[in-house]
Design a protein around this motif. Sequence first.
Motif, short mmCIF file in Angstrom:
data_model
loop_
_atom_site.label_atom_id
_atom_site.label_comp_id
_atom_site.label_asym_id
_atom_site.label_seq_id
_atom_site.Cartn_x
_atom_site.Cartn_y
_atom_site.Cartn_z
N GLU A 29 0.86 -1.32 0.00
CA GLU A 29 -0.13 -0.03 -0.04
C GLU A 29 0.94 1.26 0.12
OE1 GLU A 29 -3.09 0.39 -0.67
OE2 GLU A 29 -3.07 -1.76 -0.99
N GLU A 30 1.83 1.12 0.64
CA GLU A 30 2.74 2.45 0.92
C GLU A 30 3.69 2.58 -0.45
OE1 GLU A 30 6.29 3.65 3.90
OE2 GLU A 30 4.92 1.88 4.77
N ALA A 31 3.99 1.59 -0.84
CA ALA A 31 4.58 1.68 -2.31
C ALA A 31 3.68 2.25 -3.37
CB ALA A 31 5.20 0.43 -2.91
N LYS A 32 2.42 1.66 -3.28
CA LYS A 32 1.64 2.44 -4.35
C LYS A 32 1.20 3.95 -4.09
CE LYS A 32 -1.44 -1.80 -5.07
NZ LYS A 32 -2.52 -2.46 -4.79
N THR A 33 1.31 4.26 -2.92
CA THR A 33 1.06 5.71 -2.67
C THR A 33 2.15 6.60 -2.95
OG1 THR A 33 -0.11 5.13 -0.60
CG2 THR A 33 0.42 7.14 -0.73
N LEU A 34 3.41 5.86 -2.95
CA LEU A 34 4.51 6.60 -3.39
C LEU A 34 4.66 6.67 -5.14
CD1 LEU A 34 7.32 5.27 -0.89
CD2 LEU A 34 6.65 7.54 -0.77
N ILE A 35 4.11 5.55 -5.71
CA ILE A 35 4.15 5.70 -7.13
C ILE A 35 3.03 6.69 -7.71
CG2 ILE A 35 3.26 4.24 -9.23
CD1 ILE A 35 4.39 1.72 -7.83
N GLN A 36 2.04 6.75 -6.73
CA GLN A 36 1.05 7.96 -7.16
C GLN A 36 1.52 9.02 -7.07
OE1 GLN A 36 -2.43 6.72 -4.92
NE2 GLN A 36 -3.20 5.19 -6.37
N GLN A 37 2.32 9.30 -5.92
CA GLN A 37 2.85 10.77 -5.89
C GLN A 37 4.07 11.00 -7.00
OE1 GLN A 37 5.19 11.31 -2.11
NE2 GLN A 37 3.29 10.91 -0.96
N PHE A 38 4.73 10.06 -7.00
CA PHE A 38 5.91 10.21 -8.05
C PHE A 38 5.36 10.35 -9.62
CE2 PHE A 38 9.79 7.82 -10.34
CZ PHE A 38 10.26 9.04 -10.70
N GLY A 39 4.44 9.33 -9.93
CA GLY A 39 4.01 9.37 -11.25
C GLY A 39 2.94 10.51 -11.61
N GLY A 40 2.19 10.91 -10.31
CA GLY A 40 1.22 12.05 -10.53
C GLY A 40 1.73 13.42 -10.57
N THR A 41 2.88 13.64 -9.76
CA THR A 41 3.76 14.78 -9.90
C THR A 41 4.39 15.22 -11.18
OG1 THR A 41 4.18 14.46 -7.50
CG2 THR A 41 5.43 16.35 -8.90
N LEU A 42 5.00 13.80 -11.75
CA LEU A 42 5.73 13.89 -12.85
C LEU A 42 4.70 14.25 -14.25
CD1 LEU A 42 8.00 10.94 -13.57
CD2 LEU A 42 8.51 13.20 -14.12
N LYS A 43 3.57 13.43 -14.22
CA LYS A 43 2.47 13.84 -15.38
C LYS A 43 1.86 15.34 -15.28
CE LYS A 43 -0.41 10.42 -17.65
NZ LYS A 43 -1.20 9.21 -17.27
N ALA A 44 1.63 15.54 -14.03
CA ALA A 44 1.02 16.85 -13.86
C ALA A 44 2.27 18.18 -14.35
CB ALA A 44 0.58 17.58 -12.50
N GLU A 45 3.40 17.95 -14.20
CA GLU A 45 4.59 18.83 -14.60
C GLU A 45 4.73 18.56 -16.14
OE1 GLU A 45 7.70 19.60 -12.25
OE2 GLU A 45 6.87 19.37 -10.42
N LEU A 46 4.49 17.63 -16.58
CA LEU A 46 4.99 17.38 -17.99
C LEU A 46 3.75 17.93 -18.81
CD1 LEU A 46 6.68 15.63 -20.14
CD2 LEU A 46 4.74 13.65 -19.72
N GLN A 47 2.43 17.64 -18.31
CA GLN A 47 1.31 18.20 -19.16
C GLN A 47 1.21 19.79 -18.88
OE1 GLN A 47 -1.86 15.73 -17.51
NE2 GLN A 47 -1.78 14.40 -19.39
N ALA A 48 1.47 20.49 -17.81
CA ALA A 48 1.49 21.82 -17.80
C ALA A 48 2.73 22.40 -18.78
CB ALA A 48 1.96 22.19 -16.60
N ALA A 49 4.06 21.79 -18.76
CA ALA A 49 4.96 22.17 -19.63
C ALA A 49 4.63 22.15 -20.90
CB ALA A 49 6.09 21.38 -19.14
#
Length: 190
Positions: A29-49
């Motif tokens: 569960e902890e790993a899934k949360t970290l993946i969401q944080q990492f993947g989510g932040t990356l995707k949001a910054e990528l799409q904004a850029a």
Amino acid sequence: MKRDFSIALLAAMLCAGAASAQDKAGLVEEAKTLIQQFGGTLKAELQAAMKEKGPVHAIEVCNTRAPEIAARISADSGWSVGRSSHRLRNPANAPDAYTAAAIEEFLKRQDAGEKPDTLVKAEIVEEDGHKVFRMVKAIPTGGVCLNCHGGDQVKPEVEAALARLYPQDRARGFRSGEMRGVFTLSRRLD
Ligand code: HEC
């Protein structure tokens, strides 16, 4: 007396098994949360850029921000969090032996018809005399990814920027839905 002892021993063994299964579920569960944080932040910054200044600028965001975000999440959580692939863009993302074996396994399962978004491996292993929790999860190629990881869809100016930053780029020619790479996480347990 002997019987009581066996029952106590059996109970202890069962409890230990249950406790470690529970520990593992908590770690997943902890790993899934970290993946969401990492993947989510990356995707949001990528799409904004991409939206703001287009894919060439977004490449620079990926180039500098992806390692920074991974390093920050790793430092904050005490885990090691990263991305890797069988066809690397940045050689610094090369897999270790555990991740490489998981990627091989996922590629075989993909060939056999499994969908990349269901491919995940999680276990507690022994590494250098320590107990370590490892989790590897496949990342599917989505439509937006093709701007920089596709074949003909990649624009000439994007191609030029990639060639400048990543002369050894092998992360091209992916198709939508195909496994692009993996998230790989680990945490030492002792
Ligand atoms: C704007 C261009 C761009 C887009 C769009 C893009 N990427 Fe990337 N990708 C990059 C760059 C640049 C790197 C290298 C980052 C680095 O230096 O660590 C990279 C690296 C990666 C890696 C790390 C492994 C490696 O090959 O070095 C994975 C996995 C990855 N991308 C997956 C994706 C996925 C999945 C998508 C779509 C959701 C996506 N990328 C969209 C530019 C892009």
